[in-house]
Write a protein that holds these residues in place. Structure first.
Motif, mmCIF file in Angstrom:
data_model
loop_
_atom_site.group_PDB
_atom_site.id
_atom_site.type_symbol
_atom_site.label_atom_id
_atom_site.label_comp_id
_atom_site.label_asym_id
_atom_site.label_seq_id
_atom_site.Cartn_x
_atom_site.Cartn_y
_atom_site.Cartn_z
ATOM 1 N N GLY A 1 38.532 -3.254 -18.447
ATOM 2 C CA GLY A 1 38.059 -3.105 -17.073
ATOM 3 C C GLY A 1 38.190 -4.366 -16.255
ATOM 4 N N THR A 2 38.539 -5.488 -16.886
ATOM 5 C CA THR A 2 38.661 -6.760 -16.177
ATOM 6 C C THR A 2 40.013 -6.838 -15.471
ATOM 7 O OG1 THR A 2 37.311 -7.848 -17.866
ATOM 8 C CG2 THR A 2 38.561 -9.267 -16.373
ATOM 9 N N GLU A 3 39.987 -6.941 -14.151
ATOM 10 C CA GLU A 3 41.218 -7.058 -13.367
ATOM 11 C C GLU A 3 41.742 -8.499 -13.425
ATOM 12 O OE1 GLU A 3 42.842 -4.665 -11.880
ATOM 13 O OE2 GLU A 3 41.385 -3.049 -12.210
ATOM 14 N N ALA A 4 43.043 -8.638 -13.192
ATOM 15 C CA ALA A 4 43.670 -9.960 -13.214
ATOM 16 C C ALA A 4 43.157 -10.820 -12.056
ATOM 17 C CB ALA A 4 45.184 -9.807 -13.115
ATOM 18 N N ARG A 5 42.925 -12.091 -12.351
ATOM 19 C CA ARG A 5 42.546 -13.071 -11.327
ATOM 20 C C ARG A 5 43.379 -14.325 -11.531
ATOM 21 N NH1 ARG A 5 35.954 -13.071 -11.872
ATOM 22 N NH2 ARG A 5 35.618 -10.820 -11.667
ATOM 23 N N PRO A 6 43.701 -15.051 -10.463
ATOM 24 C CA PRO A 6 44.520 -16.264 -10.611
ATOM 25 C C PRO A 6 43.949 -17.270 -11.615
ATOM 26 C CG PRO A 6 44.359 -15.659 -8.300
ATOM 27 C CD PRO A 6 43.422 -14.738 -9.046
ATOM 28 N N SER A 7 42.620 -17.397 -11.657
ATOM 29 C CA SER A 7 42.004 -18.392 -12.555
ATOM 30 C C SER A 7 42.112 -18.003 -14.023
ATOM 31 C CB SER A 7 40.525 -18.576 -12.194
ATOM 32 O OG SER A 7 39.814 -17.358 -12.341
ATOM 33 N N PHE A 8 42.373 -16.713 -14.300
ATOM 34 C CA PHE A 8 42.441 -16.260 -15.692
ATOM 35 C C PHE A 8 43.743 -16.666 -16.379
ATOM 36 C CE2 PHE A 8 39.422 -12.386 -14.994
ATOM 37 C CZ PHE A 8 38.361 -13.271 -14.879
ATOM 38 N N PHE A 9 44.815 -16.848 -15.606
ATOM 39 C CA PHE A 9 46.114 -17.105 -16.224
ATOM 40 C C PHE A 9 46.212 -18.491 -16.866
ATOM 41 C CE2 PHE A 9 46.880 -13.612 -13.286
ATOM 42 C CZ PHE A 9 47.483 -12.714 -14.150
ATOM 43 N N PRO A 10 45.729 -19.557 -16.198
ATOM 44 C CA PRO A 10 45.723 -20.856 -16.901
ATOM 45 C C PRO A 10 44.853 -20.831 -18.155
ATOM 46 C CG PRO A 10 45.419 -21.168 -14.538
ATOM 47 C CD PRO A 10 45.295 -19.698 -14.798
ATOM 48 N N MET A 11 43.753 -20.044 -18.119
ATOM 49 C CA MET A 11 42.860 -19.974 -19.271
ATOM 50 C C MET A 11 43.546 -19.305 -20.462
ATOM 51 S SD MET A 11 39.996 -21.440 -18.731
ATOM 52 C CE MET A 11 38.938 -20.731 -19.976
ATOM 53 N N ARG A 12 44.354 -18.276 -20.200
ATOM 54 C CA ARG A 12 44.977 -17.564 -21.320
ATOM 55 C C ARG A 12 46.044 -18.425 -21.998
ATOM 56 N NH1 ARG A 12 49.349 -14.188 -19.156
ATOM 57 N NH2 ARG A 12 50.575 -15.630 -17.914
ATOM 58 N N ASN A 13 46.527 -19.470 -21.293
ATOM 59 C CA ASN A 13 47.572 -20.315 -21.876
ATOM 60 C C ASN A 13 47.102 -21.026 -23.141
ATOM 61 O OD1 ASN A 13 49.280 -19.568 -19.833
ATOM 62 N ND2 ASN A 13 48.997 -21.418 -18.620
ATOM 63 N N ARG A 14 45.810 -21.355 -23.203
ATOM 64 C CA ARG A 14 45.298 -22.045 -24.395
ATOM 65 C C ARG A 14 45.370 -21.120 -25.611
ATOM 66 N NH1 ARG A 14 40.821 -19.404 -22.690
ATOM 67 N NH2 ARG A 14 38.985 -19.286 -24.041
ATOM 68 N N ILE A 15 45.237 -19.816 -25.380
ATOM 69 C CA ILE A 15 45.309 -18.853 -26.483
ATOM 70 C C ILE A 15 46.752 -18.681 -26.933
ATOM 71 C CG2 ILE A 15 44.792 -16.492 -27.203
ATOM 72 C CD1 ILE A 15 42.578 -16.448 -25.092
ATOM 73 N N ILE A 16 47.681 -18.625 -25.973
ATOM 74 C CA ILE A 16 49.102 -18.540 -26.316
ATOM 75 C C ILE A 16 49.487 -19.704 -27.215
ATOM 76 C CG2 ILE A 16 51.445 -18.701 -25.386
ATOM 77 C CD1 ILE A 16 50.479 -17.174 -22.922
ATOM 78 N N SER A 17 49.057 -20.897 -26.839
ATOM 79 C CA SER A 17 49.368 -22.087 -27.630
ATOM 80 C C SER A 17 48.697 -22.053 -28.997
ATOM 81 C CB SER A 17 48.938 -23.345 -26.865
ATOM 82 O OG SER A 17 49.122 -24.499 -27.641
ATOM 83 N N ALA A 18 47.421 -21.644 -29.033
ATOM 84 C CA ALA A 18 46.658 -21.639 -30.289
ATOM 85 C C ALA A 18 47.236 -20.663 -31.301
ATOM 86 C CB ALA A 18 45.198 -21.292 -30.013
ATOM 87 N N LEU A 19 47.830 -19.572 -30.830
ATOM 88 C CA LEU A 19 48.379 -18.567 -31.730
ATOM 89 C C LEU A 19 49.764 -18.951 -32.257
ATOM 90 C CD1 LEU A 19 47.443 -15.271 -29.832
ATOM 91 C CD2 LEU A 19 46.320 -16.230 -31.848
ATOM 92 N N SER A 20 50.332 -20.041 -31.744
ATOM 93 C CA SER A 20 51.716 -20.389 -32.043
ATOM 94 C C SER A 20 51.828 -21.644 -32.897
ATOM 95 C CB SER A 20 52.488 -20.600 -30.736
ATOM 96 O OG SER A 20 52.339 -19.489 -29.877
#
Length: 385
Positions: free
Chosen positions: A227-246
């Motif tokens: 139910g959470t819609e996309a927000r500009p501030s969410f995209f930089p935050m998700r980058n830490r997860i992309i890096s952590a999973l790699s």
């Protein structure tokens, strides 16, 4: 422990609370509640769990008991108590079930190890499909408004990496991200997308076919509840997860100020390799990439360079490796079995196996010769995936 009269509760986590969803709470329900308390960050959750080993104990603890936990304020206690009243396990089970979604809280065995070591770990990961498995993983990121050259480079690199058993991680954004996922699928491998909105929402809309393909061949992941819609501030935050999973990050086209550079910086902070495709001098889309190379990032022009750096065998080599008739002696087998995919120092191995370091080293050298393990840094070893 909860009494029989307390097992059935009708509450909702900041949701249309709970009438008609009266269910017995399970261990997983308590964990889900704990990791979703508003205003309570990961560090405070860890403090609570140090004091109360089970989430159910926190759920039933008195306000006075909660106040005694170091770092827990009066406001935190209020948030915990209020969240109990609103939490509805039945509502969330139904909600997740509607989307075929699962959730791994930060205390769950399914929670990715790399995320645990983040400065700000996600409290929960919601996912459709599956979470990344024990295999090498490379994040491929870059510009949304990529060039044809960038698009085809991301696609070709990702396809080759995927064909060699490497999972490709990205953010399913327009441009490089989307073509990285597409390349991984074309290479017959697995790929995972980390979103800046609820995992059930396909954003951008034009990636709907890609979204469903990723679900079938990997997973869609988000720290945000459905139910959470996309927000500009969410995209930089998700980058830490992309890096952590790699295990490493490949940057393909990035401007001087780019979200891809945030992912690269996070990877460097986490001790990961950063690979960069060089670009033309003066090209705005290559400015960020060329600056990373100047700062010491690894310049690559072929996917094999990434495989070699990470110590990944090509499928043909891997087949030959698996077909080797290797018979380990007892000590070598003990050392090999004690290794995992997280680096372990020789001194730790010696202590665990009650052996001298010289004997451990002899075993390690033999395992290295057979190609069964890798040395990561100074006397740190891991199993080859």
């Amino acid at each position: 422990m909860m009494g029989e009269d307390n097992k059935c509760r009708t509450m909702g986590e900041e949701s249309p609370a709970g009438k008609g969803f009266c269910n017995e709470m399970t261990k997983e329900d308590y964990e889900f509640w704990l990791c979703g308390i508003p205003g309570i960050g990961a560090k405070k959750l860890l403090r609570l769990r140090q004091e109360f080993p089970a989430a159910e104990e926190i759920f039933t603890a008195s306000a006075d008991s909660l106040k005694k936990v170091s770092g827990i304020t009066q406001r935190d206690v209020h948030n915990i108590v209020e969240s109990r009243k609103k939490y509805n396990s039945g509502y969330w089970k139904k909600k997740l079930g509607e989307y075929g979604m699962q959730c791994a809280g930060m205390f769950s065995y399914a929670y990715p190890e790399g995320c645990r070591h983040l400065y700000q770990p996600p409290k929960r990961l919601f996912y459709i499909g599956r979470l990344p498995e024990e295999q090498y993983r490379v994040a491929v990121v870059g510009a949304r408004d990529c060039s044809l050259y960038g698009r085809e480079t991301a696609r070709a690199f990702s396809a080759h990496l995927a064909s060699c058993g490497v999972a490709v991680i990205s953010g399913m954004a327009r441009g490089i991200d989307g073509w990285a996922h597409q390349g991984a699928l074309e290479g017959g491998g697995t790929t995972y997308a980390v979103l800046g909105n609820g995992a059930e929402i396909c954003y951008p809309k034009e990636h709907e076919r890609l979204y469903h393909s990723i679900v079938r061949r990997g997973g869609i992941i988000s720290e945000y509840p459905p139910g959470t819609e996309a927000r500009p501030s969410f995209f930089p935050m998700r980058n830490r997860i992309i890096s952590a999973l790699s295990d490493g990050v490949l940057v393909v086209e990035a401007r001087a100020k780019s979200g891809s550079l945030i992912t690269a910086d996070l990877a460097l902070e986490q001790g990961k390799e950063v690979f960069v495709i060089p670009g033309r001098a003066g090209d705005a889309l290559s400015e960020g990439c060329n600056n990373l190379i100047k700062q010491g990032a690894c310049l690559v022009t072929e996917p094999e360079e990434i495989l070699n750096c990470l110590g990944i065998l090509h499928p043909k080599e891997m087949k030959n490796f698996r077909n080797l008739n290797i018979r380990l002696e007892t000590k070598e087998k003990m050392v090999y079995d004690s290794l995992g995919f997280e680096p372990k120092h020789i001194s730790v191995l010696a202590e665990e196996q009650k052996m001298e370091q010289a004997e451990i080293m002899r075993c390690l050298l033999l395992l290295l010769k057979y190609g069964m393990i890798l040395e990561i840094g100074n006397h740190y070893y891991v199993k080859r995936k």
